[in-house]
Design a protein around this motif. Sequence first.
Motif, PDB file in Angstrom:
ATOM      1  N   GLY A  11       0.802  -1.228   0.000  1.00 20.79           N
ATOM      2  CA  GLY A  11       0.000   0.000   0.000  1.00 20.79           C
ATOM      3  C   GLY A  11       0.834   1.278   0.000  1.00 20.79           C
ATOM      4  O   GLY A  11       0.293   2.368  -0.210  1.00 20.79           O
ATOM      5  N   ASP A  12       2.155   1.168   0.240  1.00 21.75           N
ATOM      6  CA  ASP A  12       3.014   2.364   0.232  1.00 21.75           C
ATOM      7  C   ASP A  12       3.141   2.937  -1.177  1.00 21.75           C
ATOM      8  O   ASP A  12       3.244   2.185  -2.158  1.00 21.75           O
ATOM      9  CB  ASP A  12       4.429   2.020   0.738  1.00 21.75           C
ATOM     10  N   LEU A  13       3.185   4.279  -1.262  1.00 22.62           N
ATOM     11  CA  LEU A  13       3.406   4.937  -2.552  1.00 22.62           C
ATOM     12  C   LEU A  13       4.919   5.138  -2.738  1.00 22.62           C
ATOM     13  O   LEU A  13       5.575   5.790  -1.910  1.00 22.62           O
ATOM     14  CB  LEU A  13       2.695   6.294  -2.620  1.00 22.62           C
ATOM     15  N   ILE A  14       5.433   4.560  -3.829  1.00 23.76           N
ATOM     16  CA  ILE A  14       6.878   4.551  -4.073  1.00 23.76           C
ATOM     17  C   ILE A  14       7.186   5.293  -5.362  1.00 23.76           C
ATOM     18  O   ILE A  14       6.494   5.116  -6.366  1.00 23.76           O
ATOM     19  CB  ILE A  14       7.374   3.088  -4.185  1.00 23.76           C
ATOM     20  N   VAL A  15       8.232   6.107  -5.326  1.00 26.25           N
ATOM     21  CA  VAL A  15       8.743   6.729  -6.550  1.00 26.25           C
ATOM     22  C   VAL A  15      10.145   6.184  -6.801  1.00 26.25           C
ATOM     23  O   VAL A  15      10.992   6.201  -5.897  1.00 26.25           O
ATOM     24  CB  VAL A  15       8.834   8.262  -6.413  1.00 26.25           C
ATOM     25  N   THR A  16      10.365   5.657  -8.002  1.00 20.23           N
ATOM     26  CA  THR A  16      11.727   5.260  -8.395  1.00 20.23           C
ATOM     27  C   THR A  16      12.175   6.224  -9.482  1.00 20.23           C
ATOM     28  O   THR A  16      11.372   6.680 -10.296  1.00 20.23           O
ATOM     29  CB  THR A  16      11.760   3.834  -8.979  1.00 20.23           C
ATOM     30  N   GLU A  17      13.465   6.550  -9.484  1.00 20.57           N
ATOM     31  CA  GLU A  17      13.989   7.430 -10.540  1.00 20.57           C
ATOM     32  C   GLU A  17      15.434   7.057 -10.818  1.00 20.57           C
ATOM     33  O   GLU A  17      16.142   6.614  -9.917  1.00 20.57           O
ATOM     34  CB  GLU A  17      13.852   8.916 -10.173  1.00 20.57           C
ATOM     35  N   ALA A  18      15.835   7.220 -12.103  1.00 19.68           N
ATOM     36  CA  ALA A  18      17.202   6.849 -12.478  1.00 19.68           C
ATOM     37  C   ALA A  18      17.651   7.640 -13.689  1.00 19.68           C
ATOM     38  O   ALA A  18      16.836   8.083 -14.501  1.00 19.68           O
ATOM     39  CB  ALA A  18      17.272   5.354 -12.792  1.00 19.68           C
ATOM     40  N   ILE A  19      18.991   7.789 -13.794  1.00 22.14           N
ATOM     41  CA  ILE A  19      19.591   8.430 -14.975  1.00 22.14           C
ATOM     42  C   ILE A  19      20.874   7.681 -15.319  1.00 22.14           C
ATOM     43  O   ILE A  19      21.548   7.165 -14.427  1.00 22.14           O
ATOM     44  CB  ILE A  19      19.885   9.930 -14.716  1.00 22.14           C
ATOM     45  N   GLY A  20      21.165   7.598 -16.608  1.00 19.12           N
ATOM     46  CA  GLY A  20      22.395   6.932 -17.024  1.00 19.12           C
ATOM     47  C   GLY A  20      22.786   7.320 -18.431  1.00 19.12           C
ATOM     48  O   GLY A  20      22.214   8.251 -19.019  1.00 19.12           O
ATOM     49  N   GLY A  21      23.751   6.578 -18.950  1.00 18.75           N
ATOM     50  CA  GLY A  21      24.342   6.877 -20.261  1.00 18.75           C
ATOM     51  C   GLY A  21      23.278   7.088 -21.320  1.00 18.75           C
ATOM     52  O   GLY A  21      22.235   6.449 -21.330  1.00 18.75           O
ATOM     53  N   GLY A  22      23.559   8.006 -22.203  1.00 22.31           N
ATOM     54  CA  GLY A  22      22.623   8.324 -23.285  1.00 22.31           C
ATOM     55  C   GLY A  22      22.639   9.791 -23.649  1.00 22.31           C
ATOM     56  O   GLY A  22      23.074  10.149 -24.695  1.00 22.31           O
ATOM     57  N   LEU A  23      22.207  10.600 -22.731  1.00 18.05           N
ATOM     58  CA  LEU A  23      21.604  10.302 -21.437  1.00 18.05           C
ATOM     59  C   LEU A  23      20.201   9.706 -21.599  1.00 18.05           C
ATOM     60  O   LEU A  23      19.492  10.044 -22.547  1.00 18.05           O
ATOM     61  CB  LEU A  23      21.494  11.574 -20.580  1.00 18.05           C
ATOM     62  N   ALA A  24      19.837   8.855 -20.664  1.00 16.38           N
ATOM     63  CA  ALA A  24      18.482   8.327 -20.577  1.00 16.38           C
ATOM     64  C   ALA A  24      18.071   8.431 -19.113  1.00 16.38           C
ATOM     65  O   ALA A  24      18.863   8.100 -18.224  1.00 16.38           O
ATOM     66  CB  ALA A  24      18.440   6.883 -21.042  1.00 16.38           C
ATOM     67  N   TRP A  25      16.864   8.903 -18.865  1.00 18.47           N
ATOM     68  CA  TRP A  25      16.409   9.042 -17.486  1.00 18.47           C
ATOM     69  C   TRP A  25      14.881   8.924 -17.404  1.00 18.47           C
ATOM     70  O   TRP A  25      14.194   9.085 -18.417  1.00 18.47           O
ATOM     71  CB  TRP A  25      16.897  10.363 -16.881  1.00 18.47           C
ATOM     72  N   GLY A  26      14.402   8.628 -16.215  1.00 16.02           N
ATOM     73  CA  GLY A  26      12.958   8.496 -16.066  1.00 16.02           C
ATOM     74  C   GLY A  26      12.577   8.110 -14.656  1.00 16.02           C
ATOM     75  O   GLY A  26      13.425   7.976 -13.766  1.00 16.02           O
ATOM     76  N   SER A  27      11.261   7.949 -14.477  1.00 18.59           N
ATOM     77  CA  SER A  27      10.733   7.616 -13.145  1.00 18.59           C
ATOM     78  C   SER A  27       9.465   6.784 -13.273  1.00 18.59           C
ATOM     79  O   SER A  27       8.800   6.807 -14.311  1.00 18.59           O
ATOM     80  CB  SER A  27      10.438   8.896 -12.357  1.00 18.59           C
ATOM     81  N   VAL A  28       9.176   6.059 -12.228  1.00 15.99           N
ATOM     82  CA  VAL A  28       7.945   5.266 -12.146  1.00 15.99           C
ATOM     83  C   VAL A  28       7.343   5.499 -10.766  1.00 15.99           C
ATOM     84  O   VAL A  28       8.066   5.473  -9.766  1.00 15.99           O
ATOM     85  CB  VAL A  28       8.225   3.753 -12.335  1.00 15.99           C
ATOM     86  N   VAL A  29       6.044   5.754 -10.722  1.00 18.24           N
ATOM     87  CA  VAL A  29       5.337   5.830  -9.442  1.00 18.24           C
ATOM     88  C   VAL A  29       4.495   4.569  -9.323  1.00 18.24           C
ATOM     89  O   VAL A  29       3.749   4.226 -10.260  1.00 18.24           O
ATOM     90  CB  VAL A  29       4.401   7.068  -9.373  1.00 18.24           C
ATOM     91  N   LEU A  30       4.637   3.862  -8.218  1.00 16.62           N
ATOM     92  CA  LEU A  30       3.833   2.650  -8.025  1.00 16.62           C
ATOM     93  C   LEU A  30       3.382   2.535  -6.583  1.00 16.62           C
ATOM     94  O   LEU A  30       4.044   3.055  -5.681  1.00 16.62           O
ATOM     95  CB  LEU A  30       4.598   1.393  -8.446  1.00 16.62           C
TER      96      LEU A  30
END
Length: 323
Positions: A302-321
């Motif tokens: 039931g916890d609201l989690i945000v994941t985020e990352a960045i790396g070579g490319g650059l490529a970056w993004g996030s997911v809320v679950l």
Amino acid sequence: MTKRAVVLGVGHYLPERVVPNAWFEENLDTSSDWITSRTGIERRHFAADDETTSDLAAHAATAALANAGIDAKDVDALIVATSTADLTFPSAATMVQHRIGMTGGFAFDIQAVCAGFVFALAQANALLVSGQANRAIVIGAETFSRIIDFEDRGTCVLFGDGAGALVLEAQDGAGSTADRGILATDLNSDGSHRDILYVDGGVSTKTTGHLRMQGKEVFRHAVEKLADTAHTSLRKLGLGGDDVDWIVPHQANLRIIKSTAQKMGVGMDRVVVTVQDHGNTSAASIPLALSTGASRGQLKKGDLIVTEAIGGGLAWGSVVLRW
Ligand code: UT7
């Protein structure tokens, strides 16, 4: 009814060999104190010579399946996020598919370097909510020890090996932010920054190559872009930092993790931090942190989690679950 990709299980695997910061002092002009104070890293795991990325990934997938109480035969999609696959082809994913006894469905790799797991989760979400698959295993697995230049003190002290995995299932939700599962995603890339983080080799250049990074530049982009993408995902849901129970960030540098949390208005007591024990494991870092956070009892259903990352490319993004 809204289809949601809901987490059923999580697991991880770390190679047996633990390499403390002090190990680098033997051959490099560096110190354990420098590494810890500039990055937060205290140790990392390195794979054994005969251990490959698909080995690590298969162990993590098996652990996640056991945690979910699901048989591999009942999974119909498998994605491995990696930049360090065993072979040029076939994909690490099809090797893992065979190893874990998944006899149907489909498997493929995703390569978005350190953002790979976020990209893979977003693809799994698209497959599950569109009905193209019912159950998916999403794995982040890397053996960055194979592409490190052990003479470059600016990079070799940063990275480690490991794998983590989630098992997800398509379930009916009410369509509100109270639903469990993946609620929002945000993906970005900008190829004009190729030269600040790359490997100077590859199949087409007939060399394996080594990781090269302009650390300060990558740091600058990370601090700016990670909070931005997290806010973008949350905004899609009409949510903000106050609604977040846990940030589970890419584990590259404790200073980046702290700065992103601060920009989001989230206290460090609500951030899962594993960088001290794992170093930067690229695409494996978020699922390793999710699995570690779950086994520590930090992440609760039931916890609201945000994941985020960045790396070579650059490529970056996030997911809320919602866990
Ligand atoms: O996962 C993909 C995303 N990657 C990242 O997010 C990594 C982002 N970058 C970083 O985390 C940091 O930039 C680093 C940890 C890589 C470097 O930290 P920094 O505070 O930006 O250090 P710097 O590169 O500015 O270097 C400061 C000094 C330099 O010496 P001088 O020129 O001031 O004399 C470096 O040569 O520290 C030196 N240095 C080291 N000293 C001891 C660099 N590496 C080391 C080392 N040991 N291992």
